[in-house]
Design a protein around this motif. Structure first.
Motif, PDB file in Angstrom:
ATOM      1  N   GLN A  30       0.959  -0.791   0.541  1.00 22.24           N
ATOM      2  CA  GLN A  30      -0.186   0.088   0.142  1.00 22.24           C
ATOM      3  C   GLN A  30       0.956   1.332  -0.167  1.00 22.24           C
ATOM      4  OE1 GLN A  30      -3.466   1.693   2.153  1.00 22.24           O
ATOM      5  NE2 GLN A  30      -2.362  -0.129   3.589  1.00 22.24           N
ATOM      6  N   LEU A  31       0.695   2.060  -0.964  1.00 26.63           N
ATOM      7  CA  LEU A  31       1.522   3.737  -1.097  1.00 26.63           C
ATOM      8  C   LEU A  31       0.718   4.468  -0.138  1.00 26.63           C
ATOM      9  CD1 LEU A  31       1.580   3.439  -4.858  1.00 26.63           C
ATOM     10  CD2 LEU A  31       3.455   1.969  -3.244  1.00 26.63           C
ATOM     11  N   LEU A  32       1.440   5.087   0.764  1.00 26.52           N
ATOM     12  CA  LEU A  32       0.749   5.979   2.462  1.00 26.52           C
ATOM     13  C   LEU A  32       1.504   6.999   1.938  1.00 26.52           C
ATOM     14  CD1 LEU A  32       1.317   2.414   4.706  1.00 26.52           C
ATOM     15  CD2 LEU A  32      -0.753   3.841   3.294  1.00 26.52           C
ATOM     16  N   SER A  33       1.475   7.522   0.415  1.00 23.39           N
ATOM     17  CA  SER A  33       2.175   9.034   1.168  1.00 23.39           C
ATOM     18  C   SER A  33       2.105  10.042  -0.028  1.00 23.39           C
ATOM     19  CB  SER A  33       3.426   9.303   1.187  1.00 23.39           C
ATOM     20  OG  SER A  33       4.778   8.135   0.826  1.00 23.39           O
ATOM     21  N   ALA A  34       2.409  11.358  -0.714  1.00 22.18           N
ATOM     22  CA  ALA A  34       2.697  11.567  -1.272  1.00 22.18           C
ATOM     23  C   ALA A  34       3.504  11.430  -2.580  1.00 22.18           C
ATOM     24  CB  ALA A  34       2.044  13.160  -2.046  1.00 22.18           C
ATOM     25  N   ALA A  35       4.931  11.912  -2.383  1.00 22.54           N
ATOM     26  CA  ALA A  35       5.880  10.985  -2.236  1.00 22.54           C
ATOM     27  C   ALA A  35       6.254   9.078  -2.948  1.00 22.54           C
ATOM     28  CB  ALA A  35       7.496  11.241  -1.063  1.00 22.54           C
ATOM     29  N   GLU A  36       5.046   8.700  -2.327  1.00 23.80           N
ATOM     30  CA  GLU A  36       5.150   7.598  -3.009  1.00 23.80           C
ATOM     31  C   GLU A  36       4.451   7.184  -4.197  1.00 23.80           C
ATOM     32  OE1 GLU A  36       6.110   4.459   0.306  1.00 23.80           O
ATOM     33  OE2 GLU A  36       4.278   5.234   0.468  1.00 23.80           O
ATOM     34  N   LEU A  37       3.366   7.958  -3.806  1.00 30.15           N
ATOM     35  CA  LEU A  37       2.530   7.520  -5.581  1.00 30.15           C
ATOM     36  C   LEU A  37       2.958   8.306  -6.778  1.00 30.15           C
ATOM     37  CD1 LEU A  37      -1.066   8.917  -4.408  1.00 30.15           C
ATOM     38  CD2 LEU A  37      -0.313   6.285  -4.114  1.00 30.15           C
ATOM     39  N   ILE A  38       3.956  10.115  -5.970  1.00 33.40           N
ATOM     40  CA  ILE A  38       4.484  10.385  -7.790  1.00 33.40           C
ATOM     41  C   ILE A  38       5.700   9.355  -8.364  1.00 33.40           C
ATOM     42  CG2 ILE A  38       6.505  12.270  -7.579  1.00 33.40           C
ATOM     43  CD1 ILE A  38       4.984  13.993  -5.205  1.00 33.40           C
ATOM     44  N   ALA A  39       6.299   8.849  -7.237  1.00 34.18           N
ATOM     45  CA  ALA A  39       7.610   7.780  -7.372  1.00 34.18           C
ATOM     46  C   ALA A  39       6.717   6.565  -8.352  1.00 34.18           C
ATOM     47  CB  ALA A  39       8.050   7.200  -6.442  1.00 34.18           C
ATOM     48  N   GLU A  40       5.762   6.252  -8.227  1.00 34.00           N
ATOM     49  CA  GLU A  40       5.244   5.063  -8.865  1.00 34.00           C
ATOM     50  C   GLU A  40       4.360   6.070 -10.101  1.00 34.00           C
ATOM     51  OE1 GLU A  40       3.264   1.372  -9.501  1.00 34.00           O
ATOM     52  OE2 GLU A  40       4.544   1.954  -7.737  1.00 34.00           O
ATOM     53  N   GLY A  41       3.394   6.357  -9.848  1.00 37.54           N
ATOM     54  CA  GLY A  41       3.285   7.897 -11.131  1.00 37.54           C
ATOM     55  C   GLY A  41       4.583   7.018 -12.415  1.00 37.54           C
ATOM     56  N   SER A  42       5.728   8.652 -12.129  1.00 38.52           N
ATOM     57  CA  SER A  42       6.643   8.104 -12.748  1.00 38.52           C
ATOM     58  C   SER A  42       7.190   7.010 -13.564  1.00 38.52           C
ATOM     59  CB  SER A  42       7.502   9.522 -11.967  1.00 38.52           C
ATOM     60  OG  SER A  42       8.496   9.866 -13.075  1.00 38.52           O
ATOM     61  N   ALA A  43       7.626   6.168 -12.494  1.00 39.51           N
ATOM     62  CA  ALA A  43       7.772   4.546 -13.228  1.00 39.51           C
ATOM     63  C   ALA A  43       7.050   4.066 -14.151  1.00 39.51           C
ATOM     64  CB  ALA A  43       8.250   4.113 -11.459  1.00 39.51           C
ATOM     65  N   MET A  44       5.540   4.347 -13.996  1.00 39.74           N
ATOM     66  CA  MET A  44       4.864   3.741 -14.224  1.00 39.74           C
ATOM     67  C   MET A  44       3.917   4.048 -15.203  1.00 39.74           C
ATOM     68  SD  MET A  44       4.980   0.264 -13.448  1.00 39.74           S
ATOM     69  CE  MET A  44       3.372  -0.784 -13.611  1.00 39.74           C
ATOM     70  N   ASN A  45       4.151   5.566 -15.314  1.00 47.27           N
ATOM     71  CA  ASN A  45       4.058   5.947 -16.261  1.00 47.27           C
ATOM     72  C   ASN A  45       2.269   6.780 -16.714  1.00 47.27           C
ATOM     73  OD1 ASN A  45       4.379   8.272 -18.589  1.00 47.27           O
ATOM     74  ND2 ASN A  45       3.733   7.395 -20.001  1.00 47.27           N
ATOM     75  N   HIS A  46       1.522   7.142 -15.884  1.00 51.73           N
ATOM     76  CA  HIS A  46       0.440   6.920 -15.484  1.00 51.73           C
ATOM     77  C   HIS A  46      -0.069   8.389 -14.104  1.00 51.73           C
ATOM     78  CE1 HIS A  46       0.908   5.344 -11.616  1.00 51.73           C
ATOM     79  NE2 HIS A  46       0.830   3.364 -12.880  1.00 51.73           N
ATOM     80  N   CYS A  47      -0.876   8.395 -14.286  1.00 50.92           N
ATOM     81  CA  CYS A  47      -1.463   9.734 -13.165  1.00 50.92           C
ATOM     82  C   CYS A  47      -2.189   9.244 -11.854  1.00 50.92           C
ATOM     83  CB  CYS A  47      -2.795  10.485 -13.637  1.00 50.92           C
ATOM     84  SG  CYS A  47      -3.916   9.241 -14.184  1.00 50.92           S
ATOM     85  N   VAL A  48      -1.311   8.190 -10.851  1.00 48.60           N
ATOM     86  CA  VAL A  48      -1.797   7.810  -9.746  1.00 48.60           C
ATOM     87  C   VAL A  48      -1.405   9.080  -8.896  1.00 48.60           C
ATOM     88  CG1 VAL A  48       0.372   6.570  -8.914  1.00 48.60           C
ATOM     89  CG2 VAL A  48      -1.785   6.238  -8.700  1.00 48.60           C
ATOM     90  N   ALA A  49      -0.567   9.801  -9.199  1.00 50.51           N
ATOM     91  CA  ALA A  49      -0.392  10.899  -8.284  1.00 50.51           C
ATOM     92  C   ALA A  49      -1.546  12.112  -7.893  1.00 50.51           C
ATOM     93  CB  ALA A  49       0.796  11.820  -8.260  1.00 50.51           C
TER      94      ALA A  49
END
Length: 81
Positions: A30-49
């Protein structure tokens, strides 16, 4: 703050043990911070942030599925809401 508690569900780890060289570890976290969401979105190339506020309010939960092998860094496979 840019972190949140998240849903009361534990992260999950599943290990396929096909010998030391071929071991695979799937991790659902589970992603629990804005930083984790930003990193995930950047790596996966989507808007999860863009889900940060929704997660912080407790209206959504975002999870990252990764695969770890003995040969390298975790490979991001999937993002789940």
């Amino acid at each position: 703050t840019r972190k949140w508690k998240g849903f009361a569900i534990d992260d999950f780890i599943f290990v396929i043990n096909q010998g030391k060289i071929n071991q695979k570890t799937y991790r659902l976290q589970q992603l629990l911070s804005a930083a984790e969401l930003i990193a995930e979105g950047s790596a996966m190339n989507h808007c999860v942030a863009t889900y940060a506020q929704t997660c912080r309010r407790g209206n959504s939960s975002i999870w990252a599925l990764t695969l770890e092998t003995i040969t390298g860094m975790p490979e991001r496979l999937l993002t789940i809401e």
